[in-house]
Design a protein around this motif. Structure first.
Motif, PDB file in Angstrom:
ATOM      1  N   MET A 208     -51.385 -13.974  25.580  1.00 27.30           N
ATOM      2  CA  MET A 208     -52.162 -14.538  24.467  1.00 27.30           C
ATOM      3  C   MET A 208     -51.614 -14.036  23.128  1.00 27.30           C
ATOM      4  N   PRO A 209     -50.437 -14.487  22.716  1.00 25.67           N
ATOM      5  CA  PRO A 209     -49.828 -13.900  21.516  1.00 25.67           C
ATOM      6  C   PRO A 209     -50.656 -14.067  20.239  1.00 25.67           C
ATOM      7  N   HIS A 210     -51.286 -15.230  20.059  1.00 26.30           N
ATOM      8  CA  HIS A 210     -52.042 -15.426  18.810  1.00 26.30           C
ATOM      9  C   HIS A 210     -53.254 -14.510  18.748  1.00 26.30           C
ATOM     10  N   MET A 211     -53.931 -14.391  19.897  1.00 22.07           N
ATOM     11  CA  MET A 211     -55.122 -13.530  19.954  1.00 22.07           C
ATOM     12  C   MET A 211     -54.736 -12.077  19.726  1.00 22.07           C
ATOM     13  N   LEU A 212     -53.567 -11.703  20.254  1.00 18.54           N
ATOM     14  CA  LEU A 212     -53.098 -10.325  20.094  1.00 18.54           C
ATOM     15  C   LEU A 212     -52.865 -10.037  18.610  1.00 18.54           C
ATOM     16  N   ARG A 213     -52.297 -11.014  17.914  1.00 15.32           N
ATOM     17  CA  ARG A 213     -52.042 -10.801  16.490  1.00 15.32           C
ATOM     18  C   ARG A 213     -53.354 -10.589  15.738  1.00 15.32           C
ATOM     19  N   LEU A 244     -56.180  -7.373  24.677  1.00 10.35           N
ATOM     20  CA  LEU A 244     -55.609  -6.499  23.652  1.00 10.35           C
ATOM     21  C   LEU A 244     -55.713  -5.069  24.167  1.00 10.35           C
ATOM     22  N   PHE A 245     -54.583  -4.427  24.364  1.00 11.52           N
ATOM     23  CA  PHE A 245     -54.583  -3.036  24.809  1.00 11.52           C
ATOM     24  C   PHE A 245     -54.294  -2.128  23.618  1.00 11.52           C
ATOM     25  N   PRO A 246     -54.853  -0.914  23.626  1.00  8.08           N
ATOM     26  CA  PRO A 246     -54.613   0.014  22.520  1.00  8.08           C
ATOM     27  C   PRO A 246     -53.131   0.269  22.278  1.00  8.08           C
ATOM     28  N   GLU A 247     -52.344   0.277  23.376  1.00 11.75           N
ATOM     29  CA  GLU A 247     -50.925   0.616  23.234  1.00 11.75           C
ATOM     30  C   GLU A 247     -50.217  -0.300  22.233  1.00 11.75           C
ATOM     31  N   TYR A 248     -50.565  -1.593  22.244  1.00 10.09           N
ATOM     32  CA  TYR A 248     -49.868  -2.525  21.349  1.00 10.09           C
ATOM     33  C   TYR A 248     -50.227  -2.258  19.889  1.00 10.09           C
TER      34      TYR A 248
END
Lengths: 771, 284
Positions: A208-213, A244-248
């Protein structure tokens, strides 16, 4: 002749098969290496963190300006808990990130990480779902009394009456072990800092690239425009790469803070410790049955262990609320009572994994049918025949509307194909020789391709569902399709090209699908929940239809006919019933370079479409034949049949692949895979020596038969099919084991049905290894 | 998943390897196929300061067959047994057993000597050595010594090989005329470590067991040769009742410890099953 329906080989495969794919780790060789220091205990208070002199190590104190990840469900029964990017003051599960180390390379980072000493005063851990619910259990989060993070309840007015009138009440309890999606490529991210613009590009193995951003920008308090997220080749996700993980977020923070490129490539142990898990559910149900086997009502108590946090964006409601809404499955009954709880524990966070609750709810309903059939003396196929939904549209007790499907027809087709009479004769003959074979059936519905209404009904603050697609033909007649979905192994790019090719009359090889880059694609939700073919496919078809209209307008002007007279096929814009035509590429060139001729089209050839459907139900019947070895408790699967109805099949080969992979994961759930914690919350299965995905040697040939009910619920007629294999297989396998062991009256199976558990049931039934 | 720092030596001659071992002893690990050692190092469970890679010691790679039996150099790869080395029952038995050792790529690299020196109780080769009275040749700068199997395995991952010594060869004596082998292993998946396994060799004449060897793996801290059961079998009819009795006796001798793949009760049941099936195969 259409491109839809052809078993076209996947355009994605040559690069992957020749080792030319490009994964995060392939792009990270020059970046500094990041290693997370993780909690060695499940619960406790952080007393101090010792950092080696001069090392580049960061803790929660350094990240003071950031916000925890805290997704919201707008329900009064939801307790929001925050997940800090690095642990603040306390830890709540083994493997929680406590500090982050930046080294020259991976080995250097690991050496440094070993020297970071985290002093923790441990407290007792809450691990098991029922222990967490017990009176006086230690509270995992101050915000969640009783350890319940979400609770769905309902009861239809006639439920008590149904139970009062029942000829038989059948009660069963089922349990699923905890699973990891175990993608072949673990998580990983590369955050590159651009000193000229100050922007960061995060290349990450995500769905989910957009959501991650959006999520990262929110927790770091930065502008979204300063962040680009790219999903390159992704080595499997199955839901684990949605959240979304904290690591990113920490990676992006590090890149901005250090003004350099940093990469974190997760190893397998870390993936087992800290990437999301799933399943770990206990479902207790009572079914009220009439004497003829009709199901009158269900009363259910569903407990889901959701781990230490709530996953972003879908929240920890994903498993309990899916179970709440969809337990009735393919069965037609009116009365329903349910209490479904998401329970927090000192274990790794739960997040979606292929199937989400439905493997368990299908297992529950299908075991219930088999057990009830035995009690009532009815054939297991007949009791299903009497209860399956036959009239459409059907409204379930929880208000879901089912579009036309083939629950009964698929089961009867399976019954024919499997050869029931021959099997029963063989079963009897082998039993006389001390061999135990069994047949198990599983019928289910797979809710798929649902847009915003379904997610909004769950009261999610972030409501996913729609997809936007941008379809552009360039001046040479080739097409770029930009999608917000983010395929990662499904073959979606091939299937979408087939759709576009039919709309535009060009070859699928002239269609390029662009995904997984927030700078290059419209905002969308990614690839999960059996949605991409239905929703991104629907939007693609709608956009391509509009683009086809523009091409016809251009061609009609050039050929001096009405647009209605133009048909697009074989790369040509043809005037119907004549031999006059124009190459579509020539029309495209004209649209760009002689645009003054086509005021109705504007300049160029581009259109977009939005699609946000209500959803559809695909369906299938799975049948497994197994042999149980009484001496070892081992189970082998000798036959596996899937009769599937996924509506229109855009590429049947890809659909078959989805089914086969899903069935393998369902067999894993049924027999092999289990994430195990000890009572103190230590993970005992942190490698593939202890966590056991089945290999090709354990998975039988899968016989797949298709039915094609054209759904009016989707613009392509296609239904989602990504999860069905994993949903249906566990119930078929466990029902087959129970059938094989029916001479011993063994019914109380749990997942995975390991040799140890099966021998244990046999031992309790007084059966020695010699039979 | 990167190992802790270590120094790496790759001696060209055996004497050089023994010198290194003599000089560094307890800080060393010998690298043969590396199929157990390298993962343990990557997990940082094994942290040798010095790694002595013996893969250039060609003299350890020879597999010799003769009337006396097999002499297996420590570096002989598992894959060397995919086909029987000769037409003896011993070689045929080893080629059946080797199929159960992990997976094809691992068998190309892992070594017979490495398996014995590692002494995992679930190792197939350790079971073979213990059951068939293998003799191990162990070398150091002080010379060679030979150790019989019943003195070689000392416990979990522990053998008679001292810190300054190297296992160089394994000799397995030929089986008596008319001997037939049977092997049965149960694991969760193809190629996984055994939850239990049994190796049986019988000489049956006129329906009566004249000679018996029986070993049990993955059921204690080391491979077990079941001498009392062998004595019980000899002179008895080779039939189902005998084998069932032997299985029950084996079950009583086993002391498996439970783990997440099988509790102790389960593993005891399994011992009976694998012994019965190995004996049945050896007699068929």
């Amino acid at each position: 002749m259409t491109w839809i329906g052809r078993r076209l080989r996947r355009f994605e495969d040559p690069a992957l098969l020749l080792g030319r794919g490009s994964f995060v780790a392939d792009r990270s060789s020059t970046a500094a290496a990041v290693k997370f220091v993780r909690s060695p205990v499940a619960a406790g208070t952080i007393l101090g963190i010792d950092i080696p002199d001069g090392a580049s190590v960061f803790t929660a104190r350094d990240l003071a300006g950031t916000k925890p990840i805290r997704p919201i469900l707008e329900r009064p029964d939801y307790r929001a808990v925050g997940q800090p990017l690095l642990a603040v003051d306390r830890v709540v599960h083994t493997g929680q990130a406590v500090a982050v180390v930046v080294g020259r390379d991976q080995a250097d980072a690991e050496d440094l990480a070993e020297q970071v000493y985290v002093d923790i005063d441990p407290s007792a851990a809450v691990v098991d779902v029922d222990a967490a619910l017990a009176e006086g259990a230690r509270q995992v989060h101050a915000e969640a009394p009783g350890n319940v993070l979400v609770e769905g309840r309902m009861k239809t007015p006639g439920l008590d009456q149904a139970f009062a009138e029942a000829a038989a009440v059948v009660a069963i309890t089922l349990r699923s072990g905890r699973q990891s999606a175990a993608p072949m490529e673990p998580r990983g991210g590369l955050a590159e800092f651009d000193p000229a613009s100050g922007r960061v590009t995060l290349t990450a193995s995500v769905q989910m690239p957009h959501m991650l951003r959006t999520g990262i920008a929110d927790v770091l308090g930065m502008r979204e425009t300063d962040l680009r997220v790219v999903a390159p080749d992704v080595g499997g996700g199955f839901g684990q790469k949605m959240s979304l993980f904290p690591e990113y977020a920490v990676l992006v923070w590090l890149a901005r803070h250090l003004r350099r490129d940093v990469a974190w490539i997760e190893d397998r142990r870390e993936n087992f410790l800290a990437a999301s898990h799933s399943r770990d559910q206990v479902f207790g149900v009572k079914g009220a049955f009439a004497a003829d086997g009709r199901l009158l009502g269900i009363d259910a108590d569903l407990r889901s262990n959701v781990g230490a946090f709530s996953c972003y964006p879908v929240t920890c409601g994903v498993e309990p609320l899916m179970a709440f809404a969809e337990l009735p499955g393919p069965y037609d009954f009116a009365e329903y009572g349910v209490r479904s709880r998401g329970v927090t524990t000192n274990t790794c966070m739960m997040a979606p994994y292929r199937g989400v609750s439905r493997p368990m709810l299908t297992l529950t309903m299908e075991r219930l049918m088999d057990v009830a059939a035995r009690r009532l003396g009815i054939d297991p196929w007949d009791i299903r025949r009497r209860n399956l939904i036959k009239h459409f549209p059907h409204k379930s007790p929880t208000g879901l509307v089912y579009d036309p499907a083939t629950y009964l027809e698929a089961m009867e087709a399976a019954e024919q194909r499997i050869g029931l009479g021959e099997f029963r004769a063989r079963q009897k003959r082998l039993r006389d020789e001390g061999r135990y074979i069994g047949l198990g059936v599983s019928v289910f519905s797979e809710r798929s391709g649902y847009g915003t209404p379904a997610f909004a009904a769950r009261k999610m603050q972030i409501v996913p569902g729609y997809e936007n697609v941008d379809c552009t033909m360039d001046p040479s007649g080739y097409v770029d399709v930009r999608i917000g979905a983010s395929p990662h192994g499904q073959g979606l790019k091939t299937a979408l090209a087939q759709l576009v090719a039919d709309e535009l009359g060009i070859s699928p090889e002239h269609v390029r699908v662009i995904s997984g880059d927030t700078d290059a694609t419209p905002y969308g939700w990614g690839t999960f929940a059996s949605r991409s073919m239905v929703i991104a496919g629907g939007a693609t078809k709608l956009a391509a239809t509009k683009l086809a209209d523009k091409i016809r307008l251009v061609a009609a002007t050039l050929l001096e006919v009405e647009p209605e007279a133009i048909e697009l096929a074989d790369g040509l814009a043809r005037v119907r019933q004549t031999n006059r035509s124009l190459a579509i590429a020539d029309a495209a060139r004209a649209a760009y370079h002689q645009s003054y001729k086509f005021p109705a089209v504007g300049a160029g050839l581009r259109d977009t479409a939005l699609y946000d459907p209500g959803g559809t139900f695909s369906n299938a019947c799975h049948v497994a034949e197994v042999e149980v070895d009484i001496g070892t408790g081992g189970v082998s699967i000798s036959r596996f049949l899937v009769v599937e109805d996924a509506g229109v099949l855009i590429n049947p080969m890809i659909v078959d692949g989805q089914i086969a992979g899903g069935v393998a994961q369902g067999i894993a759930n049924a027999l092999y895979e289990e994430v195990v914690y000890d009572d103190a919350g230590n993970l005992l299965t942190a490698s593939f020596a202890d966590y056991l995905p089945p290999t090709a040697a354990e998975i039988p040939e899968i016989d797949i038969v298709h039915m094609e009910t054209i759904s009016p619920a989707t613009v392509t007629g296609a239904k989602g099919v990504g999860e069905g294999g994993a949903i249906g297989a566990p119930a078929a396998v466990l029902n087959a084991i129970s059938d094989a062991l029916s001479p011993f009256g063994i019914e109380a199976l749990e997942m995975p049905a390991t040799p140890d558990r099966i021998r244990d049931l046999l031992r309790k039934a007084g059966i020695s290894p010699h039979g | 998943m990167k190992p802790a720092r270590f120094d790496y030596h790759r001696p060209a001659r055996l004497a050089e390897a023994l010198e290194l071992l003599s000089g560094h002893g307890g800080n060393c690990k010998v690298l043969a196929g590396g199929q157990s050692l390298v993962p343990a190092m990557n997990f940082r469970l094994a942290r040798p300061e010095i790694l002595i890679d013996i893969n250039d010691l060609k003299e350890l790679g020879r597999l010799e067959d003769g009337a006396q039996g097999l002499r297996i150099g420590a570096l002989v790869r598992h894959a060397a047994f995919h086909q029987p080395a000769d037409d003896s029952e011993l070689s045929r038995l080893l080629s059946r057993v080797v199929r159960h050792i992990a997976h094809y790529p691992i068998r190309q690299r892992g070594t017979f000597g490495g398996s014995l020196a590692h002494a995992d109780p679930a190792s197939e080769w350790c079971l073979v050595a213990a059951t068939l009275s293998a003799e191990m040749t162990i070398a150091s700068t002080a010379g060679e010594r030979k150790v019989p199997a019943d003195q070689f395995f000392r416990g979990l991952f522990t053998t008679a090989v001292a810190e300054n010594e190297l296992l160089t060869a394994i000799e397995i004596p030929a089986l008596p005329p008319g001997a037939r082998g049977g092997f049965y292993e149960f694991s969760r998946r193809a190629g996984d470590f055994a939850l239990a396994m049994a190796l049986a060799v019988l000489v049956v004449d006129g329906g009566v067991i004249r000679w018996a060897r029986l070993g049990l793996g993955a059921a204690a801290d080391r491979p077990l040769r079941l001498l009392p059961v062998e004595r019980m079998l000899e002179g008895r009819l080779a039939d189902a009742a005998t084998f069932r009795e032997a299985a029950a006796a084996a079950r009583d001798l086993a002391s498996p410890s439970g783990d997440i793949h099988g509790g102790a009760d389960y593993r005891k049941d399994l011992v009976a099953t694998v012994v019965e099936r190995a004996l049945t195969e050896a007699a068929s």
